[in-house]
Structures are given as structure tokens and as C-alpha cells.
Design a protein around this motif. Structure first.
Motif, PDB file in Angstrom:
ATOM      1  N   ARG A  12       0.843  -1.203   0.000  1.00 47.54           N
ATOM      2  CA  ARG A  12       0.000   0.000   0.000  1.00 47.54           C
ATOM      3  C   ARG A  12       0.869   1.239   0.000  1.00 47.54           C
ATOM      4  O   ARG A  12       1.892   1.265   0.687  1.00 47.54           O
ATOM      5  N   TYR A  13       0.474   2.210  -0.797  1.00 48.14           N
ATOM      6  CA  TYR A  13       1.040   3.553  -0.654  1.00 48.14           C
ATOM      7  C   TYR A  13      -0.111   4.433  -0.206  1.00 48.14           C
ATOM      8  O   TYR A  13      -1.060   4.627  -0.967  1.00 48.14           O
ATOM      9  N   GLY A  14      -0.061   4.904   1.029  1.00 55.33           N
ATOM     10  CA  GLY A  14      -1.210   5.640   1.560  1.00 55.33           C
ATOM     11  C   GLY A  14      -2.389   4.698   1.635  1.00 55.33           C
ATOM     12  O   GLY A  14      -2.285   3.606   2.198  1.00 55.33           O
ATOM     13  N   ASN A  17      -3.925   0.378  -2.589  1.00 54.52           N
ATOM     14  CA  ASN A  17      -3.292  -0.933  -2.665  1.00 54.52           C
ATOM     15  C   ASN A  17      -2.690  -1.089  -4.052  1.00 54.52           C
ATOM     16  O   ASN A  17      -3.361  -1.512  -4.975  1.00 54.52           O
ATOM     17  N   VAL A  18      -1.434  -0.715  -4.179  1.00 58.42           N
ATOM     18  CA  VAL A  18      -0.783  -0.810  -5.493  1.00 58.42           C
ATOM     19  C   VAL A  18      -0.632  -2.285  -5.871  1.00 58.42           C
ATOM     20  O   VAL A  18      -0.943  -2.683  -6.991  1.00 58.42           O
ATOM     21  N   LEU A  19      -0.163  -3.095  -4.924  1.00 54.67           N
ATOM     22  CA  LEU A  19      -0.135  -4.543  -5.133  1.00 54.67           C
ATOM     23  C   LEU A  19      -1.179  -5.114  -4.189  1.00 54.67           C
ATOM     24  O   LEU A  19      -1.150  -4.870  -2.988  1.00 54.67           O
ATOM     25  N   GLY A  36       2.381  -4.720 -17.583  1.00 57.96           N
ATOM     26  CA  GLY A  36       1.277  -3.919 -17.053  1.00 57.96           C
ATOM     27  C   GLY A  36       1.405  -2.512 -17.589  1.00 57.96           C
ATOM     28  O   GLY A  36       2.507  -2.089 -17.970  1.00 57.96           O
ATOM     29  N   HIS A  37       0.281  -1.809 -17.598  1.00 55.22           N
ATOM     30  CA  HIS A  37       0.311  -0.418 -18.050  1.00 55.22           C
ATOM     31  C   HIS A  37       1.214   0.418 -17.141  1.00 55.22           C
ATOM     32  O   HIS A  37       1.502   0.013 -16.013  1.00 55.22           O
ATOM     33  N   ASN A  38       1.604   1.581 -17.598  1.00 56.50           N
ATOM     34  CA  ASN A  38       2.352   2.497 -16.743  1.00 56.50           C
ATOM     35  C   ASN A  38       1.542   2.756 -15.483  1.00 56.50           C
ATOM     36  O   ASN A  38       0.342   3.003 -15.556  1.00 56.50           O
ATOM     37  N   GLY A  39       2.199   2.663 -14.348  1.00 57.23           N
ATOM     38  CA  GLY A  39       1.510   2.894 -13.082  1.00 57.23           C
ATOM     39  C   GLY A  39       0.827   1.666 -12.515  1.00 57.23           C
ATOM     40  O   GLY A  39       0.174   1.732 -11.469  1.00 57.23           O
ATOM     41  N   ALA A  40       0.976   0.515 -13.187  1.00 61.15           N
ATOM     42  CA  ALA A  40       0.304  -0.706 -12.728  1.00 61.15           C
ATOM     43  C   ALA A  40       0.919  -1.243 -11.434  1.00 61.15           C
ATOM     44  O   ALA A  40       0.247  -1.916 -10.655  1.00 61.15           O
ATOM     45  N   GLY A  41       2.204  -0.957 -11.223  1.00 63.07           N
ATOM     46  CA  GLY A  41       2.848  -1.432  -9.997  1.00 63.07           C
ATOM     47  C   GLY A  41       4.033  -2.364 -10.240  1.00 63.07           C
ATOM     48  O   GLY A  41       4.520  -3.014  -9.315  1.00 63.07           O
ATOM     49  N   LYS A  42       4.518  -2.410 -11.472  1.00 59.67           N
ATOM     50  CA  LYS A  42       5.639  -3.299 -11.808  1.00 59.67           C
ATOM     51  C   LYS A  42       6.899  -2.930 -11.022  1.00 59.67           C
ATOM     52  O   LYS A  42       7.536  -3.786 -10.422  1.00 59.67           O
ATOM     53  N   SER A  43       7.236  -1.647 -11.049  1.00 62.59           N
ATOM     54  CA  SER A  43       8.447  -1.222 -10.339  1.00 62.59           C
ATOM     55  C   SER A  43       8.269  -1.392  -8.836  1.00 62.59           C
ATOM     56  O   SER A  43       9.208  -1.782  -8.134  1.00 62.59           O
ATOM     57  N   THR A  44       7.064  -1.128  -8.358  1.00 63.30           N
ATOM     58  CA  THR A  44       6.791  -1.306  -6.929  1.00 63.30           C
ATOM     59  C   THR A  44       7.042  -2.762  -6.529  1.00 63.30           C
ATOM     60  O   THR A  44       7.616  -3.046  -5.470  1.00 63.30           O
ATOM     61  N   PHE A  45       6.627  -3.678  -7.391  1.00 63.36           N
ATOM     62  CA  PHE A  45       6.847  -5.100  -7.131  1.00 63.36           C
ATOM     63  C   PHE A  45       8.342  -5.385  -7.010  1.00 63.36           C
ATOM     64  O   PHE A  45       8.794  -6.037  -6.060  1.00 63.36           O
TER      65      PHE A  45
END
Ligand SMILES: Nc1ncnc2c1ncn2[C@@H]1O[C@H](COP(=O)(O)OP(=O)(O)O)[C@@H](O)[C@H]1O
Ligand SMILES: [Mg+2]
Length: 303
Positions: A12-14, A17-19, A36-45
Motif C-alpha cells: 500500500r502507498y497511503g 493498494n498498489v499490489l 502492465g500499463h504504466n503505473g500498474a505497480g511493476k516497479s513497486t513489485f
């Protein structure tokens, strides 16, 4: 032992729930494409798996080591981050040497140069990174991920923004690394690009992996009839197509008009003769029909 195992991972960011419950196993020796689209959460993963950010809940292990003990396996993981934190003032070769020392890498100067050559940067090691093009920066960032001969290589958008030729260099490199027995986890926002190198692909949508399979399996799922581009006079409109559909009983769908072509969808090309008859009966002259293959990108990313 699996290369990556993830169970119900939530980040979660704030309040977002990104993932939102990722479950995934990546086998050793596999090339896994995460789309995934930009902003989907790939980098967060990736950030979560590599300890840059903390998970909110769930569990994961890398090369058999639980996420909480990541330091024990960090030497066996090479990461190319999404926005490369490159040392602009350094020459390419010095950057590799510097990062190599940090990684505990024992390469000699000669093999650093070989590494540059492998990523398609032969002869560029003496130039400062700030003079590199976008593609060259990506390439040296990939070279940096290979320092220390890691078992698991994580590449965040290695080909996005690259010209087609450079993208081919990167894809060949991924294949060669796999032949050496490495596991490669890479991301892209483009499914067509990533399916060319990946053994399996996972599509991240709304924080979960909505589709997972080999490119072949995804293609089998994607088959939902044929798309036709027809050139007619008059050019077909959605209304005319609906009229034709009602009169003929064909399971016909209007997709869009592209200049003088109209894109139509039919359950199968067996219905093509019925369509041509319906067009003629409706007073529409047919000049050209093209059966268009739909790409995976079209089916899963533009749905
Ligand atoms: N450090 C952060 N703090 C707050 N929100 C973030 C942070 N990093 C990423 N996000 C948000 O998480 C979402 C996923 O981002 P990201 O993982 O970069 O997506 P992708 O790599 O798939 O393009 C985006 O909405 C982004 O704004
Ligand atoms: Mg990203």
C-alpha cells in the motif's frame, strides 16, 4: 528451489493498494515477463522484492531465502532499476568498475570491457555517461546489473524507449543469459515486446496478476474470432453494420473505421462468404478484404 516465490503480497502507498495480493512462482532458469500499463505497480513489485521498499503484508522468498533475510542473497541478484541512478560524470568503464567493486565483483579491466561489448557498448567505455544517448544509458545500466555474475537478473523495462535495433540486442542478451542458466525477471508495458523473450508472461492489472501463461497459452485464450479490414463504397458506419447484422443474422461486430477501411469482427473466417453476400445485398460494393491478426497486446492490453 524456486527463483522467486510470492504469496499474497500486498503493498500500500497511503490508502492505495498498489499490489493487492500477488501470487507468483518463477522457476530457476526461466525468463519471466511482467507486463502492465504504466503505473500498474511493476516497479513497486521489484522494489518490494529487492528491499528498496517494505511490503505491507504477504510473504516472498528469493532463491530460497525469505524476504526478511534478503541480505544473504543480495550478491546473487542483479538489478537494473527503472530510472537508472547513473553517475553522469563518470566514464562508462569507471562506472562499471566502481559498481563492480561495490558488488564485490572480481572482474579484470578486460572483462569489464567485454561486458560493455556484450551490451552493445563496444568502444564507449571511455566516454562520460552524461554524453550517452538514452539507449546507451539503458545498456550500461543493464551491464551494471550483470556485475558479480548474479543468478537472478531483474530488469525493469530494459527495452522501453529503445530503438528496434537496440531492443534486439537486449533480447539476444536475455536469451544468452538464459542459456548460461540464469533466471531473468523483466518488465515491460508492452506485451508484444516482452512475449518475444519470455517463457511465461504475467499481466498485472488492478494490483493482481490477471493473466498468466506462456505466450502460446495466452494466444490460445486470445482467439475470439477474426478481425477483418474491409474497403467498401460507401464506407461502412456502425449503423450500417448493425443493419447488415440484423438482416443477415451474422454475428458481426463493428470495431472502428480507419480511413477508407472498416474493421469488423466475425466469429470465424468461415463466415466470410456470407458477409460478402450480405454486403452486396445491402447495396455496398466491396473492393478489398484483409484478415488481420490481432496481437496479444491488442487483446489483453487494449481491452
Ligand atoms: N514511493 C511511492 N510513494 C507513493 N506512491 C508511489 C510510490 N512509488 C510508486 N507509487 C505509486 O504506485 C503506483 C505504481 O507505480 P509503479 O510501481 O511505478 O508502476 P509501473 O512501474 O508499473 O509503471 C503508481 O500509482 C505510483 O504513483
Ligand atoms: Mg515502472
Amino acid at each position: 528451489m524456486k527463483a522467486i516465490e510470492v504469496e499474497n503480497l500486498i503493498k500500500r502507498y497511503g490508502s492505495a493498494n498498489v499490489l493487492n495480493g500477488i501470487n507468483l512462482t518463477v522457476e530457476k532458469g526461466e525468463v519471466f515477463g511482467f507486463v502492465g500499463h504504466n503505473g500498474a505497480g511493476k516497479s513497486t513489485f521489484i522494489h518490494t522484492l529487492t528491499g528498496i521498499t517494505r511490503k505491507s503484508s504477504g510473504s516472498f522468498s528469493i532463491l530460497g531465502t525469505p524476504g526478511g533475510e534478503l541480505d544473504r542473497v543480495k550478491k546473487k541478484i542483479g538489478v537494473m532499476p527503472d530510472i537508472a541512478n547513473l553517475y553522469q560524470h563518470m566514464r562508462g568503464i569507471d562506472f562499471l568498475r566502481y559498481m563492480g567493486n561495490l558488488a564485490g565483483d572480481m572482474r579484470t579491466k578486460r572483462s569489464y570491457e567485454e561486458l560493455l561489448e556484450e551490451v552493445g557498448l563496444k568502444g564507449a567505455g571511455g566516454k562520460k555517461i552524461k554524453s550517452y544517448s538514452f539507449g546507451m544509458k539503458k545498456k550500461i545500466s543493464i551491464a551494471q546489473a550483470l556485475l558479480g555474475d548474479p543468478e537472478l537478473i531483474i530488469l525493469d523495462e530494459p527495452t522501453s524507449g529503445l530503438d528496434p535495433e537496440s531492443a534486439i540486442v537486449v533480447r539476444k542478451m536475455v536469451t544468452r543469459l538464459q542459456e548460461e542458466g540464469k533466471t531473468i525477471f523483466l518488465t515491460s508495458h508492452n506485451l508484444d515486446e516482452i512475449e518475444k523473450v519470455s517463457d511465461r508472461v504475467g499481466i498485472l492489472t488492478d494490483g493482481v496478476i490477471k493473466k498468466l501463461g506462456t505466450p502460446r497459452e495466452l494466444k490460445a485464450q486470445a482467439e475470439g474470432g477474426v478481425q477483418l479490414a474491409v474497403r467498401t463504397k460507401p464506407v461502412l458506419t456502425a449503423e450500417v453494420v448493425n443493419e447488415l447484422k440484423e438482416k443477415s443474422g451474422l454475428n458481426l461486430a463493428f470495431v472502428e473505421t480507419k480511413r477508407e477501411f472498416t474493421l469488423l469482427q466475425l466469429p470465424s473466417d468461415d463466415e466470410l462468404p456470407r458477409l460478402t453476400r450480405a454486403l452486396l445485398d445491402g447495396g455496398v460494393d466491396l473492393y478489398e478484404v484483409k484478415v488481420e491478426e490481432r496481437s496479444l497486446e491488442d487483446v489483453f492490453m487494449n481491452a
